[in-house]
Design a protein around this motif. Structure first.
Motif, PDB file in Angstrom:
ATOM      1  N   TYR A 109       0.990  -1.325   0.045  1.00 23.13           N
ATOM      2  CA  TYR A 109      -0.099  -0.055  -0.041  1.00 23.13           C
ATOM      3  C   TYR A 109       0.842   1.302   0.026  1.00 23.13           C
ATOM      4  CZ  TYR A 109      -3.534  -3.235   1.437  1.00 23.13           C
ATOM      5  OH  TYR A 109      -3.962  -4.550   1.402  1.00 23.13           O
TER       6      TYR A 109
ATOM      7  N   TYR B 207       1.239  11.427   3.343  1.00 27.05           N
ATOM      8  CA  TYR B 207       0.800  12.067   4.665  1.00 27.05           C
ATOM      9  C   TYR B 207       1.276  13.511   4.785  1.00 27.05           C
ATOM     10  CZ  TYR B 207       0.215   7.777   7.386  1.00 27.05           C
ATOM     11  OH  TYR B 207      -0.372   6.667   7.802  1.00 27.05           O
TER      12      TYR B 207
ATOM     13  N   GLN C  93       2.459  16.585   6.746  1.00 25.54           N
ATOM     14  CA  GLN C  93       2.745  17.239   8.277  1.00 25.54           C
ATOM     15  C   GLN C  93       2.965  18.741   8.367  1.00 25.54           C
ATOM     16  OE1 GLN C  93       6.773  16.042   9.682  1.00 25.54           O
ATOM     17  NE2 GLN C  93       5.732  15.525  11.615  1.00 25.54           N
TER      18      GLN C  93
ATOM     19  N   SER D 259       4.534  22.302  13.540  1.00 25.02           N
ATOM     20  CA  SER D 259       3.982  22.080  14.555  1.00 25.02           C
ATOM     21  C   SER D 259       2.771  21.356  15.016  1.00 25.02           C
ATOM     22  CB  SER D 259       4.207  23.325  15.285  1.00 25.02           C
ATOM     23  OG  SER D 259       5.173  24.192  15.204  1.00 25.02           O
TER      24      SER D 259
ATOM     25  N   GLN E  82       0.471  17.662  14.080  1.00 22.50           N
ATOM     26  CA  GLN E  82       0.531  16.278  13.783  1.00 22.50           C
ATOM     27  C   GLN E  82       0.486  15.752  12.103  1.00 22.50           C
ATOM     28  OE1 GLN E  82      -1.729  17.448  15.994  1.00 22.50           O
ATOM     29  NE2 GLN E  82      -2.999  15.609  16.495  1.00 22.50           N
ATOM     30  N   MET E  83       1.089  14.685  11.956  1.00 14.59           N
ATOM     31  CA  MET E  83       0.936  14.043  10.725  1.00 14.59           C
ATOM     32  C   MET E  83      -0.513  13.539  10.393  1.00 14.59           C
ATOM     33  SD  MET E  83       3.514  11.384   9.129  1.00 14.59           S
ATOM     34  CE  MET E  83       5.028  12.427   9.737  1.00 14.59           C
TER      35      MET E  83
ATOM     36  N   LEU F  85      -3.050  11.617   7.338  1.00 15.03           N
ATOM     37  CA  LEU F  85      -3.237  10.851   6.160  1.00 15.03           C
ATOM     38  C   LEU F  85      -4.027  11.631   5.135  1.00 15.03           C
ATOM     39  CD1 LEU F  85      -2.517   8.357   4.663  1.00 15.03           C
ATOM     40  CD2 LEU F  85      -4.774   7.568   5.469  1.00 15.03           C
TER      41      LEU F  85
ATOM     42  N   ARG G 211      -4.647   7.120   0.261  1.00 12.82           N
ATOM     43  CA  ARG G 211      -4.123   5.989   0.263  1.00 12.82           C
ATOM     44  C   ARG G 211      -4.406   5.265  -1.316  1.00 12.82           C
ATOM     45  NH1 ARG G 211      -8.120   4.880   4.033  1.00 12.82           N
ATOM     46  NH2 ARG G 211      -6.754   4.655   5.608  1.00 12.82           N
TER      47      ARG G 211
ATOM     48  N   PHE H 196       4.876  13.562   3.041  1.00  9.66           N
ATOM     49  CA  PHE H 196       5.804  12.536   3.063  1.00  9.66           C
ATOM     50  C   PHE H 196       4.878  11.282   2.183  1.00  9.66           C
ATOM     51  CE2 PHE H 196       8.904  13.556   5.974  1.00  9.66           C
ATOM     52  CZ  PHE H 196       8.395  14.594   6.644  1.00  9.66           C
TER      53      PHE H 196
ATOM     54  N   ARG I 270       3.838   0.736   2.486  1.00 15.04           N
ATOM     55  CA  ARG I 270       3.610  -0.165   3.489  1.00 15.04           C
ATOM     56  C   ARG I 270       3.438  -1.607   3.144  1.00 15.04           C
ATOM     57  NH1 ARG I 270       2.315  -0.772   9.423  1.00 15.04           N
ATOM     58  NH2 ARG I 270       1.914  -3.090   9.265  1.00 15.04           N
TER      59      ARG I 270
ATOM     60  N   LYS J 143       6.161  -2.887   7.967  1.00 17.48           N
ATOM     61  CA  LYS J 143       6.116  -1.887   8.619  1.00 17.48           C
ATOM     62  C   LYS J 143       6.026  -0.709   7.544  1.00 17.48           C
ATOM     63  CE  LYS J 143      11.204  -1.396   8.755  1.00 17.48           C
ATOM     64  NZ  LYS J 143      12.267  -1.222   9.723  1.00 17.48           N
ATOM     65  N   LEU J 144       5.822   0.559   8.013  1.00 12.94           N
ATOM     66  CA  LEU J 144       5.511   1.772   7.134  1.00 12.94           C
ATOM     67  C   LEU J 144       7.009   2.331   6.875  1.00 12.94           C
ATOM     68  CD1 LEU J 144       3.262   3.141   5.786  1.00 12.94           C
ATOM     69  CD2 LEU J 144       3.315   4.681   7.901  1.00 12.94           C
TER      70      LEU J 144
ATOM     71  N   PHE K 262       8.759   5.649   5.337  1.00 11.22           N
ATOM     72  CA  PHE K 262       8.654   6.929   4.637  1.00 11.22           C
ATOM     73  C   PHE K 262       9.772   7.253   3.781  1.00 11.22           C
ATOM     74  CE2 PHE K 262       5.044   8.580   7.250  1.00 11.22           C
ATOM     75  CZ  PHE K 262       5.036   7.758   8.203  1.00 11.22           C
ATOM     76  N   GLY K 263       9.352   8.524   2.896  1.00 15.84           N
ATOM     77  CA  GLY K 263      10.472   8.949   2.282  1.00 15.84           C
ATOM     78  C   GLY K 263      10.886  10.317   2.970  1.00 15.84           C
ATOM     79  N   LYS K 264      11.740  11.106   2.615  1.00 16.55           N
ATOM     80  CA  LYS K 264      12.590  12.050   3.111  1.00 16.55           C
ATOM     81  C   LYS K 264      11.597  13.389   3.290  1.00 16.55           C
ATOM     82  CE  LYS K 264      17.142  10.821   3.126  1.00 16.55           C
ATOM     83  NZ  LYS K 264      18.633  11.118   2.851  1.00 16.55           N
TER      84      LYS K 264
ATOM     85  N   GLY L 212      14.333  17.342   8.784  1.00 14.37           N
ATOM     86  CA  GLY L 212      14.559  17.182   7.235  1.00 14.37           C
ATOM     87  C   GLY L 212      14.441  15.658   6.713  1.00 14.37           C
ATOM     88  N   GLN L 213      14.000  14.767   7.420  1.00 17.44           N
ATOM     89  CA  GLN L 213      13.762  13.417   6.944  1.00 17.44           C
ATOM     90  C   GLN L 213      12.556  12.902   7.517  1.00 17.44           C
ATOM     91  OE1 GLN L 213      17.192  10.764   7.779  1.00 17.44           O
ATOM     92  NE2 GLN L 213      18.591  12.320   7.570  1.00 17.44           N
ATOM     93  N   GLY L 214      12.206  11.776   6.847  1.00 17.65           N
ATOM     94  CA  GLY L 214      10.882  11.159   7.263  1.00 17.65           C
ATOM     95  C   GLY L 214      11.119  10.300   8.588  1.00 17.65           C
TER      96      GLY L 214
ATOM     97  N   GLU M  94      -5.349   2.805   9.041  1.00 12.70           N
ATOM     98  CA  GLU M  94      -4.500   4.208   9.046  1.00 12.70           C
ATOM     99  C   GLU M  94      -3.890   4.453  10.385  1.00 12.70           C
ATOM    100  OE1 GLU M  94      -6.967   7.476   8.344  1.00 12.70           O
ATOM    101  OE2 GLU M  94      -5.536   9.004   8.949  1.00 12.70           O
TER     102      GLU M  94
ATOM    103  N   PHE N   2      -1.389   9.812  14.104  1.00 13.88           N
ATOM    104  CA  PHE N   2      -0.068  10.219  14.777  1.00 13.88           C
ATOM    105  C   PHE N   2      -0.573  11.339  15.960  1.00 13.88           C
ATOM    106  CE2 PHE N   2       3.563   8.801  12.582  1.00 13.88           C
ATOM    107  CZ  PHE N   2       2.812   7.968  11.417  1.00 13.88           C
ATOM    108  N   GLY N   3       0.372  11.283  16.971  1.00  8.11           N
ATOM    109  CA  GLY N   3       0.376  12.366  17.886  1.00  8.11           C
ATOM    110  C   GLY N   3       1.073  13.681  17.448  1.00  8.11           C
ATOM    111  N   PRO N   4       0.972  14.541  18.140  1.00  8.74           N
ATOM    112  CA  PRO N   4       1.914  16.096  17.959  1.00  8.74           C
ATOM    113  C   PRO N   4       3.451  15.795  18.228  1.00  8.74           C
ATOM    114  CG  PRO N   4       1.006  16.169  19.930  1.00  8.74           C
ATOM    115  CD  PRO N   4       0.279  14.585  19.613  1.00  8.74           C
TER     116      PRO N   4
END
Lengths: 112, 115
Positions: A33, A37, A39, A42, A44-45, A47, A50, A91, A95, A99-100, A102-104, B40-42, B103, B106-108
């Motif tokens: 999958y 995402y 972000q 300051s 939260q991330m 979705l 998908r 991002f 998946r 696990k998930l 991520f890209g940078k 700067g990264q995931g 899904e 995520f938290g903060p």
């Protein structure tokens, strides 16, 4: 190991215009999958969208859509009618059963 | 709307000190994840819990990091001793186990600065 590559560290777009964020991935698995995402600074991330690899139809969520090219292992995100609130880090993530990954990320700036 | 809670939001500590982060997942979410996100990264997965059991801690630096989820609800991530390279955002996420369509919420995050 699976890897996710986002080749655009930063992108900018004018408000109301369209922007496309790129993502490629590497895997030998057939069942997986893909996700985008968001972000915000300051915050939260969350979705955005998908895509199941077994589905040929590209996913769409309101102003967000993807271009999924399974053979090319490409998964780009298109944001239409960009809004100031779209400004964030985006991002791409892969998946499998493990696990998930991520890209940078791509930092998107929306100019008024 | 239910959210993943994390505390503290920000933490400054000196190297060689101990530091701990807390996460409370969304009620009913049996799977809990701790990620580390360097600027700067995931995010990169550190540890995954299914209820109170660790199912993946392959990327957790076990000489200094530990994680627990004793009652299968909230979780604590500890670093002892902290090193300069541990400065990062520590994210907690939770999900309902099942298909890969689930899904992760995520938290903060906790922003850690080691001086």
């Amino acid at each position: 190991a699976q890897t996710v590559t986002q080749s655009q560290p930063e992108m900018s777009v004018q408000e109301a215009e369209t922007v496309t964020l790129s993502c490629t991935y590497d895997t030998s698995e057939s069942d997986y999958y893909l996700f985008w995402y968001k972000q915000p600074p300051s915050r939260q991330m969350i979705l955005v969208i998908r895509q199941e690899a077994y589905k040929q139809q590209n996913a769409t969520e309101n102003r967000f859509s993807v271009n999924f090219q399974k053979a090319a292992k490409s998964f780009s995100l298109k944001i239409s009618d960009s809004q100031l609130g779209d400004a964030a880090m985006y991002f791409c993530a892969y998946r499998s059963w493990r696990k998930l990954v991520f890209g940078k990320g791509t930092k998107l700036t929306v100019n008024p | 709307e239910a959210e993943v809670a994390q505390s503290p939001r920000y933490k400054i500590t000196e190297k060689s000190q101990a530091v701990a982060f807390w996460c409370d997942p969304i009620s009913g979410h049996a799977t809990l994840y701790w990620y580390r996100q360097i600027l700067g990264q995931g995010p990169e997965l550190l540890v995954q819990f299914q209820d109170e059991s660790v199912v993946d801690d392959s990327q957790l630096p076990k000489d200094r990091f530990s994680a627990e989820r004793l009652k299968g609800v909230d979780s604590t991530l500890k670093i002892q001793p902290a090193e300069l390279g541990d400065s990062a955002m520590y994210l907690c996420a939770s999900s309902v186990p099942g298909s890969n369509l689930y899904e992760q919420y995520f938290g903060p995050g906790t922003r850690l600065t080691v001086t």
